[in-house]
Design a protein around this motif. Structure first.
Motif, short mmCIF file in Angstrom:
data_model
loop_
_atom_site.label_atom_id
_atom_site.label_comp_id
_atom_site.label_asym_id
_atom_site.label_seq_id
_atom_site.Cartn_x
_atom_site.Cartn_y
_atom_site.Cartn_z
N ALA A 1 139.02 76.38 1.78
CA ALA A 1 140.07 75.63 2.38
C ALA A 1 140.59 76.19 3.84
O ALA A 1 140.85 75.43 4.76
N ALA A 2 140.66 77.51 3.79
CA ALA A 2 141.29 78.35 4.77
C ALA A 2 140.26 78.09 6.05
O ALA A 2 140.75 78.17 7.26
N ALA A 3 138.92 78.17 5.83
CA ALA A 3 137.92 77.98 7.13
C ALA A 3 138.13 76.65 7.65
O ALA A 3 138.15 76.54 8.68
N ASN A 4 138.37 75.43 6.73
CA ASN A 4 138.30 74.36 7.32
C ASN A 4 139.73 74.22 8.25
O ASN A 4 139.73 73.58 9.31
N ALA A 5 140.82 74.75 7.59
CA ALA A 5 142.03 74.73 8.42
C ALA A 5 142.11 75.54 9.65
O ALA A 5 142.43 75.00 10.73
N LYS A 6 141.16 76.72 9.74
CA LYS A 6 141.01 77.44 11.04
C LYS A 6 140.26 76.68 12.00
O LYS A 6 140.44 76.54 13.21
N LEU A 7 139.21 76.00 11.53
CA LEU A 7 138.30 75.24 12.22
C LEU A 7 139.16 74.22 13.09
O LEU A 7 139.00 74.02 14.21
N PHE A 8 140.08 73.25 12.30
CA PHE A 8 140.89 72.33 12.93
C PHE A 8 141.83 72.91 14.02
O PHE A 8 142.12 72.34 15.08
N ALA A 9 142.31 74.15 13.60
CA ALA A 9 143.45 74.90 14.45
C ALA A 9 142.82 75.28 15.63
O ALA A 9 143.20 75.18 16.89
N ASP A 10 141.51 75.79 15.50
CA ASP A 10 140.89 76.33 16.92
C ASP A 10 140.34 75.15 17.73
O ASP A 10 140.49 75.20 19.01
N THR A 11 140.09 74.07 17.14
CA THR A 11 139.67 73.01 17.81
C THR A 11 140.85 72.15 18.53
O THR A 11 140.75 72.02 19.68
N ILE A 12 141.79 72.36 17.90
CA ILE A 12 143.09 71.75 18.58
C ILE A 12 143.57 72.55 19.60
O ILE A 12 143.94 72.14 20.69
N ALA A 13 143.43 73.82 19.46
CA ALA A 13 143.75 74.78 20.48
C ALA A 13 142.90 74.69 21.58
O ALA A 13 143.58 74.82 22.92
N ALA A 14 141.81 74.34 21.31
CA ALA A 14 140.81 74.33 22.69
C ALA A 14 140.74 72.93 23.33
O ALA A 14 140.69 72.82 24.71
N GLY B 1 142.87 69.76 21.99
CA GLY B 1 143.70 68.98 21.41
C GLY B 1 143.32 68.28 20.26
O GLY B 1 142.16 68.36 19.65
N ARG B 2 144.36 67.57 19.64
CA ARG B 2 143.89 66.93 18.11
C ARG B 2 142.63 65.97 18.53
O ARG B 2 142.74 65.09 19.30
N LEU C 1 145.27 65.60 7.94
CA LEU C 1 146.50 66.37 8.51
C LEU C 1 146.78 66.31 10.21
O LEU C 1 147.73 66.35 10.83
N HIS C 2 145.45 65.96 10.68
CA HIS C 2 145.59 66.55 12.20
C HIS C 2 144.67 65.29 13.10
O HIS C 2 144.87 65.50 14.27
N LEU C 3 144.05 64.35 12.54
CA LEU C 3 143.55 63.60 13.38
C LEU C 3 144.69 62.62 13.77
O LEU C 3 145.75 62.45 13.45
N LYS C 4 144.33 62.14 15.00
CA LYS C 4 145.23 61.39 15.84
C LYS C 4 145.31 59.90 15.20
O LYS C 4 144.35 59.67 14.25
N ASP C 5 146.45 59.23 15.13
CA ASP C 5 146.57 57.83 14.78
C ASP C 5 145.35 57.10 15.36
O ASP C 5 145.20 57.26 16.33
N ASN C 6 144.93 56.19 14.30
CA ASN C 6 143.84 55.29 14.58
C ASN C 6 142.48 56.19 14.82
O ASN C 6 141.61 55.66 15.44
N GLY C 7 142.29 57.35 14.22
CA GLY C 7 141.23 58.23 14.23
C GLY C 7 140.22 57.71 13.34
O GLY C 7 140.36 56.75 12.82
N LYS C 8 139.09 58.29 13.64
CA LYS C 8 137.95 57.90 12.72
C LYS C 8 137.55 59.37 11.97
O LYS C 8 137.36 60.28 12.38
N LEU C 9 136.98 59.19 10.63
CA LEU C 9 136.48 60.27 9.87
C LEU C 9 135.22 59.75 9.29
O LEU C 9 135.17 58.84 8.58
N LEU C 10 134.48 60.64 9.40
CA LEU C 10 132.81 60.21 8.84
C LEU C 10 132.27 61.45 8.19
O LEU C 10 132.28 62.57 8.63
#
Length: 257
Positions: free
Chosen positions: A73-86, A88-89, A133-142
């Motif tokens: 779980a921690a690795a997935n959380a970090k991946l999203f945090a790193d992505t957002i930092a680089a 954005g959401r 937790l982190h996708l923008k509203d009206n986002g897409k997840l696959l």
């Protein structure tokens, strides 16, 4: 009305260094994605990630790459945090991570079972959680799963079995995230013409799979070509937003439900 096009969107793709993931990254870049973060698992895949990264940047896309083992779980959380930092959401999150094992049940070890479920089910679950937790509203997840979910076959118990929970993760997430306009789906390609497939199969099995789909004779290889899957992924993460909570098998008539 929300904008469901690819143009100007930010994208996160796991397993985006090579094969289907890399093709999807290039395809979304060609259709106007503004920024793309690709994930890769190991040092062995780093050269592929660097090549894909260079191709995306050459196409005018803001592109970054992150290495991670996503079985926690921690690795997935970090991946999203790193992505957002680089970048954005993200507007779009696509998980192509998976591992195949072809082995009789009576020969499968506990370690193999645990590894298969960690890679194919646990990593998918926590990727979906972080996307929620982190996708923008009206986002897409696959999530990419497998057409073996529609098969009656031996030897793939841990592969198809570990991908099977993703169907329900997808349904549940589509209900839970729907109030924010997020669509959630899974796509199950047939056996694809990549090293992911050939590493598990003997020559007689390869010959069978190349003839098993109803449309095999019209495929370049007889298998599912990654070029035939990318347009479906693009559709599901853009104009296909009204479809949600579904697992779609895209395989030329290899299996069906």
């Amino acid at each position: 009305m929300p904008d469901h096009s690819i143009k100007g969107k930010s994208v996160l793709i796991t397993g985006g260094a090579k094969n289907l993931g890399a093709l999807v990254a290039r395809d979304l870049a060609a259709h106007g994605a503004k920024a793309i973060a690709i994930h890769y698992n190991s040092d062995a895949t780093r050269p592929d990630a660097e090549k894909t990264l260079a191709e995306l940047k050459a196409a005018g896309v803001e592109a970054v790459a992150f290495q991670a083992d996503l079985t926690t779980a921690a690795a997935n959380a970090k991946l999203f945090a790193d992505t957002i930092a680089a970048i954005g959401r993200p507007d779009i999150a696509i998980n192509t991570v998976g591992k195949v094992l072809k082995k009789p049940i009576v020969e499968t070890s506990e370690d193999e079972f645990d590894a298969m479920f960690a890679i194919n089910a646990k990593s998918a679950y926590f990727f979906i959680k972080e996307a929620g937790l982190h996708l923008k509203d009206n986002g897409k997840l696959l999530t990419v799963v497998t057409s073996l979910l529609g098969a009656y076959t031996p030897f793939y118990s841990t592969y198809a079995g570990a991908k099977a929970p993703v169907e329900h993760f997808t349904r549940a997430a589509s209900k839970e995230f729907g109030a924010r306009g997020i669509s959630v789906n899974a796509i199950g390609p047939g056996p694809m013409d990549t090293a992911f497939f050939y590493g598990q199969e003997a020559s007689d099995a390869v010959a069978y799979h190349k003839s098993a789909a109803a449309l095999s004779s019209f495929s370049k290889t007889g298998l599912t070509d990654i070029e035939d899957i990318a347009p479906y992924i693009r559709f599901l993460v853009s104009e296909g937003w009204w479809m949600t909570g579904q697992t779609i098998l895209v395989n030329g008539g290899y299996t069906t439900k």
